[in-house]
Design a protein around this motif. Structure first.
Motif, PDB file in Angstrom:
ATOM      1  N   ASN A  38      36.717  24.901  53.213  1.00 55.77           N
ATOM      2  CA  ASN A  38      37.709  25.804  53.023  1.00 55.77           C
ATOM      3  C   ASN A  38      38.563  25.171  54.396  1.00 55.77           C
ATOM      4  N   ASN A  63      44.445  30.832  47.492  1.00 54.42           N
ATOM      5  CA  ASN A  63      43.202  31.293  46.992  1.00 54.42           C
ATOM      6  C   ASN A  63      43.270  30.493  45.424  1.00 54.42           C
ATOM      7  N   ASN A  64      41.914  30.269  44.924  1.00 54.63           N
ATOM      8  CA  ASN A  64      41.356  29.641  43.729  1.00 54.63           C
ATOM      9  C   ASN A  64      40.420  30.406  42.962  1.00 54.63           C
ATOM     10  N   ILE A  65      40.214  30.155  41.775  1.00 62.95           N
ATOM     11  CA  ILE A  65      39.004  30.531  41.166  1.00 62.95           C
ATOM     12  C   ILE A  65      38.641  29.602  40.435  1.00 62.95           C
ATOM     13  N   ASP A  66      37.383  29.024  40.404  1.00 63.47           N
ATOM     14  CA  ASP A  66      36.837  27.931  39.698  1.00 63.47           C
ATOM     15  C   ASP A  66      37.877  26.477  39.781  1.00 63.47           C
ATOM     16  N   ASN A 112      41.231  27.008  39.748  1.00 58.99           N
ATOM     17  CA  ASN A 112      42.411  27.240  39.165  1.00 58.99           C
ATOM     18  C   ASN A 112      43.253  28.161  40.362  1.00 58.99           C
ATOM     19  N   ALA A 113      44.375  27.319  40.913  1.00 59.09           N
ATOM     20  CA  ALA A 113      45.027  28.219  41.754  1.00 59.09           C
ATOM     21  C   ALA A 113      45.838  29.410  41.317  1.00 59.09           C
ATOM     22  N   GLY A 114      45.711  30.423  42.040  1.00 57.70           N
ATOM     23  CA  GLY A 114      46.467  31.606  41.806  1.00 57.70           C
ATOM     24  C   GLY A 114      47.260  32.283  42.911  1.00 57.70           C
ATOM     25  N   VAL A 135      48.038  35.753  44.836  1.00 55.59           N
ATOM     26  CA  VAL A 135      47.625  37.273  45.141  1.00 55.59           C
ATOM     27  C   VAL A 135      48.655  37.835  46.022  1.00 55.59           C
ATOM     28  N   THR A 158      46.502  33.932  37.048  1.00 57.30           N
ATOM     29  CA  THR A 158      45.386  33.292  37.768  1.00 57.30           C
ATOM     30  C   THR A 158      44.937  34.332  38.972  1.00 57.30           C
ATOM     31  N   LEU A 205      43.203  37.461  38.364  1.00 55.30           N
ATOM     32  CA  LEU A 205      41.923  37.202  38.058  1.00 55.30           C
ATOM     33  C   LEU A 205      41.194  37.116  39.467  1.00 55.30           C
ATOM     34  N   ILE A 206      41.782  36.415  40.545  1.00 50.93           N
ATOM     35  CA  ILE A 206      41.278  36.150  41.797  1.00 50.93           C
ATOM     36  C   ILE A 206      41.288  37.732  42.399  1.00 50.93           C
ATOM     37  N   LYS A 220      44.886  29.168  32.627  1.00 54.17           N
ATOM     38  CA  LYS A 220      43.636  28.974  32.422  1.00 54.17           C
ATOM     39  C   LYS A 220      42.492  30.217  33.007  1.00 54.17           C
ATOM     40  N   LEU A 221      41.567  30.466  32.304  1.00 50.96           N
ATOM     41  CA  LEU A 221      40.868  31.650  32.697  1.00 50.96           C
ATOM     42  C   LEU A 221      39.589  31.045  33.471  1.00 50.96           C
ATOM     43  N   SER A 222      38.911  31.601  34.130  1.00 47.58           N
ATOM     44  CA  SER A 222      37.953  31.129  34.955  1.00 47.58           C
ATOM     45  C   SER A 222      36.447  30.837  34.186  1.00 47.58           C
ATOM     46  N   ASN A 223      35.834  30.119  34.572  1.00 43.88           N
ATOM     47  CA  ASN A 223      34.457  29.632  34.135  1.00 43.88           C
ATOM     48  C   ASN A 223      33.783  30.998  33.414  1.00 43.88           C
ATOM     49  N   GLY A 224      33.780  32.207  34.266  1.00 37.87           N
ATOM     50  CA  GLY A 224      33.212  33.281  33.733  1.00 37.87           C
ATOM     51  C   GLY A 224      33.388  33.853  32.682  1.00 37.87           C
ATOM     52  N   SER A 235      33.260  34.724  38.565  1.00 36.60           N
ATOM     53  CA  SER A 235      32.476  33.591  39.096  1.00 36.60           C
ATOM     54  C   SER A 235      32.907  33.156  40.123  1.00 36.60           C
ATOM     55  N   SER A 247      32.402  30.193  43.699  1.00 29.38           N
ATOM     56  CA  SER A 247      32.007  28.696  43.824  1.00 29.38           C
ATOM     57  C   SER A 247      32.255  28.285  45.128  1.00 29.38           C
ATOM     58  N   ASP A 275      38.009  28.731  46.958  1.00 38.03           N
ATOM     59  CA  ASP A 275      37.556  29.681  46.071  1.00 38.03           C
ATOM     60  C   ASP A 275      36.348  30.665  47.262  1.00 38.03           C
TER      61      ASP A 275
END
Lengths: 1175, 454
Positions: A760, A863-866, A868-870, A872, B49, B52-53, B206-210, B267, B269, B274
C-alpha cells in the motif's frame, strides 16, 4: 535532495576544520600565572559590587566584593585583556600590560553619556623681575574669567580651571608695570618676567614629568574594537589614531589630569578626563543612536529593554547546565508562561510547548520557531507504525505513532539564547503564524579577538524511573477465576510452578550514553566565525531503542568595507533513532499493551532457541521477541542555512539620520526516512493473515524564507526623541511531501517493500505560500524613559480561502520607566530604591492559519477494488472562504530590580481573546460528511506570569541565586456559533465512554467529559490544563564549585489512564481488588476510576561543576580551562499518578487532547559526567 | 555607486515579492466541485467504481458490519485485548451512540449515498454517455444506494433513518420510520431495475470480481431483484418477494454446495490501494453457543457447521469469556464476503411461500438447502406450525448464512431476539443501533435520539 545534503555536509566539515585551524593560529602563547588585584569603581569613584572581572580568552573570573575589590589569580603574565561586566553598566575590556599587578579600573555608565565636562587646565608658572628674581605677592589673573592667583614667596603660582582655549594672563606686581601674556590653548606652564622695558617674555619651564597612557577604543554593544578612531590630546597637542585592534598609546602625556577627545566616523564624539596616575583606559564609543538597533525578529527595536512584553530569555548556560538530547528538554521548567511537556519517555524528543494556554482548537498548535531569522519547521511526521498497531484504523500513519517534533534536531549547545515571544502583541509581526507564540533562537557567534576552542566529553547512563508492576497470582483457582477455567493461562500457571517474571524489567536496561562536543570561535575586526560539532549516542531504556545525533554548524560574519555586513550560517544535522513500538494499538503488538495482558507467571523467555507464543494475547505477541526483532528506525538529515546582509545605505553628515537596508534568506530542508520492519518471524505477524510488515516512508520538507527590510533611524539635534521607522516584505513557502509504502506478507522475510504481496502506498503533500508586508515605528522619548511602538503587518496566504486577501495584524506597545535616567547624581544624594522599575502595556493581534486542505471538499482517489480505481467521498466538507483565526491580546506588566539587583521581579497579566476559530463541526453524518471546517466561535485565555529572582547570598564566598517562575492560565470558550452548544474533539480520544475533550460555551476549552453511569450520562471528569506550573531553579557558587538544581512542579490537570484500564482488563494490575472495583464501575459506564490527577513535582535537573584551578588544568594538557561536572536529569518524580509518567500524550502534540495514557514508552532518569576543556 | 546598485537590486526584490501568485491547489485529492459542476465521463465512471468501494468500506472490517452484527447476534466474539468495547459495549452493555461501535453503520453508508446522489446528478450532464449508458449508471447507482440505506435501517430498525438525502450541507432531512425507509429502498430498487431494463449490453465502467457473472446490466438486474426480495421479506410483503425472486438469479436446480454459493460478493485483495478482508483476525472467535445450537438437530453432523467452524489452535478469552472455536469461512485477506447468494434466495423463497400459504413449497425449498448445504435429513411430517416453521427457518438461516451479517437481523424480525444466549447474567441483548451522537447533536429535540439500543 540527498546529494545536496551530502555535499553540504562535506562543505560544513571543511569549513569547521578551517575554523578550528584559524582558531589555533590565533591562540596566544601559553602564559605563566600571576595575580591581579584591583577594584572597580563607577564614574563617581563609588565602588561597584558584583561586577564580573574576566581575563578574556577563557581566563580566570572574579566577582567584585562590596568595596569593589577583586582578585584574579592565575592570570597570564603577558599583555592581557580584562573584561569587566556589571549590571547597569556598559561592559568594557581593558588591556593589562605585562607586569602590572594593581589596577584601579573605572567603569563608566554609557547610556546616557555623562555630559562632557568643559575641558580645563591648570596654568602654572613663575613670575620674575628683570633680574630673574622671583616676585612674591604678584597677582596673576586670567582675563575675562575671574580666575586669579597670587604668587608665593618663590614667585610661583597655579590657576586651576582655566578654559582650554587661548587666554590672556594679566600680571600685576607691586612696583612693576602690569604685564599681559597670551597663553595658547595647549600651554599649561608659563614664566612671566615683568619690570623691564621690553615686552614680557615667557620662558619654557622645565618639562613636567610625563606618563604613557595605553588603552583601547571599543564598541560597547558588539564588543568589537574601533579602528582608526581619532584621539586628540589638547594637553600636548598630540593626535593619535587607534590601531586595527582598537589600541592606542599616548606618549608623553602630562602627569596631571588631562582631557582627551575621542571621535570616529559614525560614532559619538566623547570628551574624557584622564585622572592623575592613570596609565590605561578603555574607551567605549557607541554608534550614533539608531544604530543601536537590534533586529527584533523581522522588525527592529531601538532598545531591547524597552520591549513591552514579558519576553522570556534563556541563555546558553541555563540551557545546557544539564545536558539534554533536544532543545525542548533543555527548556523545561525555565520559561514563565510556558507549559512544556513530553509526550513519552522515548529517546530523541517528542514534546509540546504551549505558551499562555491553548489558543486554537483545530489550528496549528506549535509555536513558530525562528532560528537566526529563518522560520524553521517543527512538524511531527508520523513514522507509519500505525500499519502495525492499527491504532487508528485505516491509513498508513497516525499521530499515535509517537512522532518527534522536529525542533529536536537542533544541537542545544549551539544556542546562545532562546527568546520566547509569548503574546500576540510581541509576536504580531509574525502574523498568522504567531498565535501560539514565537520562539526565537539565536545561535552562538564568534567574537572579535576571542579565539576560543572548547571540547566537552560526556558519558552517562539512564535507567527506567518508573514501572507499573503486575499482579501476582497465588493459586490456579485464582487464575481460573480471572481468565476462565479453560484458559490456556491455567496450564501456563501450573507450568510456571510458582516462578514469576518481571516482564517490564525483561525489556528494559541501563542505557549507557555518550556525547562529544567541540566548538571553535573567534574573529577579527573584519569578520568572525563559529563552528561546532556534536556527536551524541543515547540508547533508550527499552531494549532496541536508541537516539543518535550528529550535528555540525558553521556561522561566519564578514564586513565588506564600511557599509556592508554579511552573515552566513549552515547547520547540518543527522539523527538516527529507534523508538520501538509503543502507544495505543488494536493488534496486540505495542509493548505495554501486550504486557498489560501478560500475567507475570507467563515465561516469555526463549525456550530451545525460540521465543514461545504468548498464551495470554490473541496475537501471540511476545514482547521479548518484539524488542529484539522489531525495527522502527527514523533516519533524518537536515540542513538549515541562511544568509543575511545589512547595508548602510545612507547616513547624514551629522549622523542623526540614517537608513539601513536589510535582506535575508534562509532554507530549512529535511529528509526524514522511516523504516519499520516487523519480520515474519514475529509471533504476532500472521495476525492479519499477512506475515511480515515493512514500512518505508520518506518525508521531505523545505521551508524557504526571504525577506527584505529598510530601517530609517533619526534623532533631532535637540535629542528630544529617537525614532526608528522600519518596513519590509517577506515571502515564505513550505513544501512537504510524505510517501509511505507499506508492504505486508513479505516473501522470505525480505524487508524490501517490493517483496511483499500486499503493498500500500500513501502520499501526503502540503504546500503553502505566504507573503507579508510590514511597517513599524518605534519612538523613545523623555530621555529613553518612555518607549512607544506601533506596527502593522499585512499578510496573505495560500491556506486562506482567498489567497489574495491581506489580513492585517496591528500591534502597539508602551514602556515607561519610573526611575529617572541616572545622570550621575551628586555625591550624597540618596540612591533610588529601585534600580529598575518600569511598567509596560501592549496590545496586539495575531492569527492562526487554516490547515492545508481545510478549504477543499475532497474526494478520495486512492482506493480501488480489484484494481479498478474509484473515487469515494472524503470525510470533510471544506470551507472555500476559510480565514485565519484572529487573536487579540492585551497585556500589562511591571519589572523591578532592587537592592543592588539582588531582587529582580517580573509580573505580567494577559488576556487573549481568540475569535473566528477554525472549527471542525461534526456534521450530522446523514449528510455524507463527518466534519465541516468553518470559522466561528471565540475563546479566551487569561493568565499570570511571574518571575522572582533573589540572591540571598552573594557577598561572601557563597553566591546563591534562586529563581522561581509561575505560569497560570485559564481558558474559557466564550462563544460557539449558533446551533452548536458543544462538540467533542474527534481528532483525539476514544469517545465519551473513555473520556473526551469537549468544547462547550462558557466552559474551559480543555475540560474532559466522560460517561459516569449506565444511562450514558456525561459529566465533566477532568481538565487537561494544569492549575499552575512553577519552575524553581537554584544556582549556588562556592569558590570553584557551582551547584545547580531545577524543580518543575505541575499542579492539577487530569489524565485518562487507559493503560490502567488495559491492565485491569488483563487481570494484571498489581492491586487486583481495587482493579476489580474500578472495572465494575467502568462496566457500569463510569470512566471516573480511570481519570487521575496529573500533579507532579520533578527534580528536573541537578548538577555540580568544578572549575579546575588553572595551574592544575595547565598541567593536564594544552588547556586553558577545565571543568568537571556531574549532573542528572529527571532524577526524582513525586506524583500520585499511578501510571508511568504524568507527562504523557498518546496523541502527541495536539492543540487540545494531551493527557491520554495508552501504553506509552516508559520514562527514564539520566546521569552524566562531563569534562570540558577550553583550549 | 555600488551602494546604488545594491539598493536597486534590493528594491527590485521588494517589488517582486508581492507579485507572487499564492494559489495552491489541493495536491492530494480531486475536488467534489468538479464532479458536481463539470463532470466528465471518466470522473463519473470512477465515481461509479467508487460507489462499489464505498459500499464495501465497512463490511469486512474488524469492527465492521459482519463482525459487529456477528457479535451482537452471538455468532462471534472479538477478544481484542486493546479494545474492551467488543465485549463491554456489544455484549455486556448498551450500544453507545458516541462510540465507533454504537455509532457505526451510519456515516459511511450515508457518505456513499451522497456520492450516489452526486453521480445521479452528474451523469445527466455528461454528453459523452449514450442514453443506455446513462440508464445503466442510474440503475447501478440506485441499487447501491438501496444497499447502503438497507445497512442503515437494518441496524437502526424501528428507530428509523433519513431518506431525504440529496440536500446541501447544513440542510438535513427528517428521520422517518422504518416502514418509510424500507419503502424508499424498495422504490430505489424498483426504479433502478427499470433503468437497467434500458441499459443496453454493458456498463460503461467495470464492476469488481465479486460481480463476476452479474456485471452486465441484465445480469446485474437479477441482483437488484434479489435484494428487492430480501427487502420485501423484511417488509413482510411476501407476494412482492416472490415476484422479485422470480426475476432474480435464484436457481433450485442445483445439486452442490457450490451452486448455493452462486451470487455476488464483496471482493477483497491485498493489492495496493485495495482493501483486505479483516475478518481474518486472531481475536475473532466463533461463539461457543453454536456448538449447542447445532445440536438442535440431535447431531453435530451439520455439514455447514463442520465446514464453517473449527477448533481453535488455542482458545481465546477476554473479560471472563472464552471460546475454543474459530471460523473457517474466510480463509485469507482476499476472501470475498457474500453480498447476496443463491442459498439466501432459496431460504427467502421458503419464507415467502410459507407466509403466502404454500407450506409445502416452503418445506421443499427449506429442505433443499438443509440437505444440500447441511447434509441433514429432510424435515418431514407435513405443514409445520408457524412457530415451528420459523424455528426451523432460523436454524437453517443461522448456519447457511453464518457470519455473513444475518442472524441478529433475522431473530429480531421474527421477534425472537431473546433466543440469543447471554454469556453472563449482566449481559444484554442490543436490539438496534442508536442514532449517532453527531447526528443527534444537530437535531435538538429529535424523538429518535431518545431511543437507545435496547
Amino acid at each position: 535532495m540527498r546529494r545536496r545534503s551530502f555535499s553540504s555536509f562535506a562543505w560544513a566539515v571543511m569549513a569547521l576544520f578551517f575554523a578550528v585551524t584559524i582558531g589555533s593560529a590565533f591562540a596566544q602563547p601559553k602564559p605563566k600565572g600571576r595575580d591581579l588585584v584591583g577594584n572597580v569603581v563607577d564614574a563617581d569613584q563609588k565602588p561597584v559590587a558584583n561586577a564580573t572581572v574576566t581575563v578574556t580568552g577563557g581566563g580566570p573570573t572574579a566577582t567584585t566584593a562590596a568595596d569593589g575589590a577583586f582578585k584574579l589569580t592565575g592570570a597570564g603574565t603577558g599583555t592581557l585583556a580584562i573584561e569587566i561586566k556589571a549590571d547597569g553598566f556598559t561592559s568594557r575590556t581593558i588591556p593589562v600590560l605585562a607586569g602590572t599587578t594593581t589596577l584601579a579600573l573605572q567603569l563608566v555608565i554609557v547610556r546616557p553619556p555623562a555630559p562632557a565636562a568643559a575641558p580645563t587646565r591648570t596654568i602654572a608658572g613663575v613670575v620674575t623681575d628683570g633680574n630673574r628674581n622671583p616676585i612674591a605677592g604678584a597677582r596673576v589673573s586670567v582675563r575675562d574669567s575671574g580666575l586669579s592667583a597670587t604668587t608665593a614667596a618663590d614667585g610661583t603660582f597655579a590657576i586651576t580651571g582655566v578654559a582650554a582655549a587661548d587666554v590672556t594672563v594679566d600680571v600685576e606686581a607691586a612696583g612693576q608695570p602690569p604685564a599681559s601674556l597670551a597663553v595658547a590653548a595647549d600651554r599649561t606652564a608659563i614664566a612671566v618676567t615683568v619690570g623691564q622695558a621690553g615686552a614680557p617674555t615667557d620662558q619654557q619651564p622645565p618639562p613636567p614629568t610625563t606618563r604613557r597612557v595605553v588603552g583601547r577604543v571599543i564598541d560597547p554593544s558588539s564588543k568589537e574594537p574601533v579602528a582608526g578612531a581619532q584621539i586628540m590630546v589638547p594637553a600636548n597637542g598630540a593626535v593619535i589614531f587607534t590601531e586595527a585592534d582598537g589600541s592606542f598609546v599616548i606618549e608623553n602625556a602630562p602627569a596631571e589630569p588631562f582631557g582627551v577627545q575621542v571621535s570616529a566616523g559614525g560614532r559619538e564624539t566623547r570628551d574624557l578626563q584622564i585622572a592623575a596616575g592613570q596609565t590605561s583606559l578603555d574607551i567605549d564609543l557607541i554608534l550614533v543612536e539608531g544604530e543601536q538597533i537590534v533586529i527584533e525578529g523581522r522588525a527592529p527595536a531601538i532598545l531591547k529593554t524597552n520591549l513591552a512584553n514579558g519576553a522570556s530569555v534563556i541563555d546558553s548556560k541555563d540551557l545546557n547546565r544539564v545536558t539534554s538530547a533536544t532543545v525542548d528538554a533543555a527548556m523545561q521548567g525555565k520559561l514563565a508562561g510556558a507549559n512544556l511537556q513530553f509526550n513519552s519517555g522515548a529517546p530523541g524528543g517528542g514534546a509540546q510547548l504551549r505558551l499562555r494556554g491553548i489558543s486554537t482548537i483545530n489550528g496549528q498548535s506549535s509555536p513558530l520557531y525562528v532560528i537566526d531569522g529563518v522560520v524553521i519547521s517543527n512538524i511531527a511526521v508520523p513514522s507509519g507504525a500505525n500499519a502495525i498497531t492499527a491504532a487508528a484504523a485505516g491509513g498508513n500513519a497516525s499521530n499515535q505513532d509517537n512522532p518527534v517534533n522536529r525542533i529536536a534536531d537542533l544541537n542545544p549547545n549551539d544556542i546562545e539564547t532562546v527568546e520566547v515571544l509569548k503574546g500576540a502583541s510581541a509576536a504580531a509581526l509574525y502574523g498568522s503564524k504567531a498565535a501560539n507564540g514565537v520562539v526565537i533562537i539565536t545561535t552562538k557567534r564568534g567574537r572579535q579577538g576571542e579565539n576560543r576552542v572548547e571540547v566537552t566529553q560526556r558519558v552517562g547512563f539512564a535507567t527506567v524511573s518508573n514501572k507499573l508492576g503486575s499482579r501476582t497470582f497465588n493459586s490456579a483457582q485464582e487464575v481460573m477465576d480471572a481468565f476462565g477455567d479453560t484458559s490456556p493461562l491455567v496450564q501456563a500457571y501450573i507450568d510456571a510452578n510458582g516462578q514469576t517474571f518481571d516482564h517490564e524489567a525483561e525489556i528494559q536496561r541501563t542505557a549507557f550514553s555518550r556525547e562529544t562536543l567541540a566548538s571553535a570561535s573567534g574573529g577579527t575586526d573584519k569578520g568572525n566565525y563559529y563552528g561546532s560539532v556534536l556527536v551524541r549516542d543515547e540508547p533508550g531504556v527499552v531494549i532496541g531503542t536508541f537516539y543518535e545525533k550528529q550535528t555540525g554548524r558553521v556561522a561566519v560574519g564578514y564586513k565588506l568595507g564600511d557599509r556592508l555586513q554579511l552573515g552566513f550560517t549552515a547547520n547540518l544535522m543527522h539523527s538516527l533513532s529507534d523508538r520501538g513500538l509503543t502507544n495505543n494499538d488494536n493488534t496486540g503488538t505495542s509493548y505495554y499493551v501486550v504486557l498489560s495482558g501478560t500475567p507475570n507467571f507467563v515465561d516469555l523467555n526463549k525456550q530451545g532457541g525460540l521465543y514461545p507464543a504468548n498464551p495470554a494475547i490473541g496475537s501471540g505477541a511476545n514482547t521479548l521477541q518484539s524488542v529484539e526483532l522489531l525495527q522502527n528506525r527514523e533516519d533524518l538529515w537536515r540542513l538549515i542555512g541562511g544568509a543575511n546582509a545589512a547595508l548602510d545605505a545612507y547616513r547624514s553628515k551629522d549622523g542623526r539620520s540614517q537608513v539601513k537596508v536589510l535582506a535575508n534568506f534562509g532554507a530549512d530542508d529535511f529528509n526524514q526516512k522511516n523504516n519499520i520492519v516487523s519480520p515474519n518471524a514475529l509471533l504476532y505477524e500472521p495476525a492479519d493473515g499477512l506475515a511480515g510488515t515493512s514500512i518505508d516512508a520518506t518525508t521531505t520538507n523545505l521551508n524557504f524564507n526571504v525577506g527584505t527590510g529598510v530601517v530609517w533611524s533619526y534623532q533631532p539635534a535637540s535629542k528630544k526623541f529617537r525614532s526608528a521607522l522600519s518596513g519590509g516584505l517577506t515571502y515564505e513557502t513550505v513544501d512537504l511531501n510524505s510517501v509511505y509504502v507499506t508492504a505486508q506478507d513479505l516473501t522470505a522475510s525480505q524487508p524490501s517493500v517490493d517483496s511483499g504481496t500486499s503493498i500500500n502506498v500513501l502520499q501526503n503533500r502540503l504546500r503553502t505560500k505566504e507573503s507579508g508586508i510590514y511597517v513599524q515605528e518605534e519612538v523613545a522619548l523623555l530621555e529613553d524613559r518612555l518607549s512607544l511602538l506601533a506596527g502593522l503587518l499585512g499578510e496573505r496566504s495560500s491556506l486562506n480561502g482567498n489567497p489574495d486577501k491581506y489580513f492585517v495584524y496591528p500591534k502597539v506597545a508602551a514602556v515607561y520607566s519610573l526611575i529617572p535616567p541616572d545622570d550621575g547624581a551628586a555625591e550624597g544624594e540618596a540612591k533610588p530604591a529601585f534600580e529598575v522599575l518600569r511598567v509596560r502595556g501592549a496590545y496586539g493581534e495575531a492569527g492562526n492559519r487554516p490547515n492545508y486542505g481545510q478549504k477543499f471538499t475532497a474526494l478520495n482517489a486512492t482506493n480501488n477494488i480489484d484494481g479498478n480505481a474509484g473515487i469515494v467521498l472524503g470525510v470533510n466538507a471544506g470551507d472555500p472562504s476559510i480565514e485565519p483565526e484572529r487573536q487579540r491580546e492585551i497585556e500589562a506588566g511591571t519589572d523591578l530590580a532592587t537592592a543592588d539587583q539582588r531582587i529582580v521581579a517580573e509580573l505580567t497579566l494577559y488576556q487573549r481573546n481568540i475569535s473566528n476559530l477554525l472549527l471542525q463541526r461534526a456534521l450530522p453524518t446523514s449528510t455524507g460528511f463527518t466534519n465541516e471546517f468553518f470559522n466561528g466561535g471565540a475563546m479566551r485565555n487569561r493568565g499570570v506570569e511571574a518571575a522572582l529572582q533573589a540572591r540571598p547570598l552573594g557577598e561572601g564566598k557563597i553566591d546563591w541565586t534562586t529563581r522561581a517562575i509561575l505560569t497560570l492560565n485559564r481558558s474559557s470558550v466564550t462563544d460557539l456559533p449558533e446551533g452548536i452548544d458543544r462538540f467533542d474533539i474527534t481528532a483525539v480520544g476514544f469517545g465519551t465512554g473513555l473520556g473526551a475533550y469537549r468544547i462547550e460555551e462558557g466552559k474551559s476549552a480543555t475540560q474532559i467529559v466522560g460517561t459516569i453511569n449506565a444511562d450514558g450520562d456525561v459529566a465533566v471528569v477532568g481538565n487537561g490544563e494544569p492549575d499552575f506550573r512553577v519552575g524553581w531553579s537554584n544556582i549556588v557558587k562556592v569558590d570553584r564549585f557551582t551547584f545547580g538544581m531545577l524543580v518543575d512542579w505541575q499542579q492539577g490537570s487530569e489524565i485518562i489512564n487507559l493503560t490502567r484500564l488495559l491492565y485491569d482488563f488483563g487481570n494484571n494490575s498489581p492491586d487486583a481488588e481495587a482493579a476489580a472495583m474500578r472495572l465494575a464501575a467502568f462496566s457500569d459506564g463510569d470512566i471516573r476510576p480511570y481519570v487521575e490527577d496529573a500533579s507532579f513535582v520533578k527534580l528536573r535537573e541537578i548538577s555540580a561543576a568544578y572549575d579546575l584551578p588553572k595551574k592544575i588544568a595547565e598541567q593536564i594538557g594544552p588547556v586553558k580551562t577545565m571543568q568537571l561536572a556531574v549532573s542528572a536529569r529527571n532524577l526524582l518524580t513525586f506524583s500520585n499518578y499511578s501510571g508511568l509518567d504524568p507527562e504523557v500524550s498518546n496523541f502527541g502534540s495536539q492543540p487540545i487532547g494531551r493527557n491520554y495514557d495508552v501504553a506509552p514508552y516508559p520514562p527514564s532518569r539520566s546521569f552524566w559526567l562531563s569534562i570540558t576543556a577550553g583550549l | 555607486m555600488r551602494t546604488i546598485t545594491i539598493t536597486t537590486i534590493l528594491a527590485a526584490l521588494l517589488a517582486a515579492v508581492p507579485a507572487c501568485d499564492l494559489d495552491v491547489p489541493d495536491l492530494n485529492n480531486p475536488g467534489i466541485d468538479d464532479l458536481e459542476e463539470n463532470p466528465t465521463a471518466p470522473a463519473v465512471t470512477a465515481a461509479c467504481t467508487g460507489l462499489l468501494i464505498g459500499n464495501r468500506r465497512n463490511h469486512a472490517a474488524a469492527n465492521g458490519f459482519v463482525a459487529q452484527l456477528g457479535i451482537v447476534g452471538r455468532e462471534a466474539y472479538n477478544f481484542d485485548q486493546a479494545d474492551p468495547r467488543f465485549v463491554g459495549e456489544l455484549l455486556q452493555g448498551t450500544l453507545n451512540r458516541g462510540s465507533p461501535f454504537g455509532g457505526n453503520f451510519w456515516t459511511l453508508p450515508y457518505a456513499n449515498v451522497r456520492l450516489a446522489n452526486t453521480v445521479l446528478g452528474a451523469v445527466e450532464k455528461v454528453p459523452d454517455f449514450s442514453p443506455e449508458e446513462k440508464a445503466g449508471i442510474r440503475g447501478f447507482t440506485k441499487t447501491i444506494m438501496a444497499l447502503d440505506l438497507l445497512e442503515v435501517i437494518s441496524t437502526r430498525d424501528d428507530i428509523g433513518a433519513v431518506i431525504d438525502t440529496n440536500k446541501p450541507i447544513g440542510d438535513i432531512g427528517a428521520i422517518v420510520d422504518k416502514t418509510m425507509v424500507l419503502t424508499e429502498i424498495a422504490r430505489l430498487l424498483d426504479d433502478g431495475a427499470m433503468d437497467l431494463m434500458g441499459a443496453g449490453d454493458e456498463f460503461p465502467f467495470k464492476l469488481s470480481n465479486g460481480f463476476a457473472g452479474f456485471d452486465e446490466p441484465m445480469s446485474f438486474r437479477t441482483v437488484n431483484r434479489a435484494v428487492r426480495a430480501r427487502v420485501a421479506a423484511y417488509q413482510k410483503n411476501y407476494a412482492v418477494a416472490l415476484t422479485a425472486l422470480g426475476e432474480s438469479f435464484i436457481d433450485d436446480t442445483m445439486v452442490t454446495v457450490a451452486d448455493l454459493d452462486v451470487g455476488v460478493y464483496y471482493s477483497y485483495s491485498t493489492g495496493p490501494g485495495d482493501t483486505t478482508n479483516a475478518l481474518i483476525n486472531p481475536n475473532i472467535f466463533a461463539h461457543p453457543s453454536l456448538k449447542t445450537d447445532v445440536m438442535m438437530n440431535g447431531t453435530a453432523a451439520d455439514l455447514r457447521f463442520t465446514r464453517k467452524v473449527e477448533m481453535a489452535e488455542k482458545p481465546g478469552s477476554a473479560q471472563g469469556l472464552t471460546s475454543d472455536i474459530v471460523f473457517t469461512i474466510y480463509t485469507s485477506p482476499a476472501s470475498p464476503v457474500a453480498l447476496i447468494r443463491n442459498e439466501e434466495l432459496l431460504l427467502l423463497r421458503a419464507e415467502a411461500k410459507f407466509f403466502t400459504s404454500d407450506a409445502a413449497g416452503a418445506m421443499t425449498d427449506l429442505n433443499l438447502v438443509r440437505t444440500t448445504s447441511g447434509g441433514l435429513a429432510m424435515i418431514g411430517g407435513g405443514a409445520p406450525s408457524e412457530d415451528a416453521f420459523v424455528t426451523a427457518l432460523l436454524y437453517e438461516r443461522e448456519f447457511s448464512l453464518l457470519f455473513e451479517g444475518h442472524r441478529w437481523i433475522d431473530v429480531r424480525r421474527f421477534g425472537r431476539l431473546d433466543t440469543l444466549p447471554l454469556d453472563a447474567p449482566d449481559h444484554t441483548r442490543n436490539r438496534r443501533y442508536p442514532i449517532p451522537q453527531a447526528e443527534c447533536n444537530a437535531r435538538p429535540g429529535e424523538a429518535a435520539c431518545e431511543l437507545t439500543s435496547i
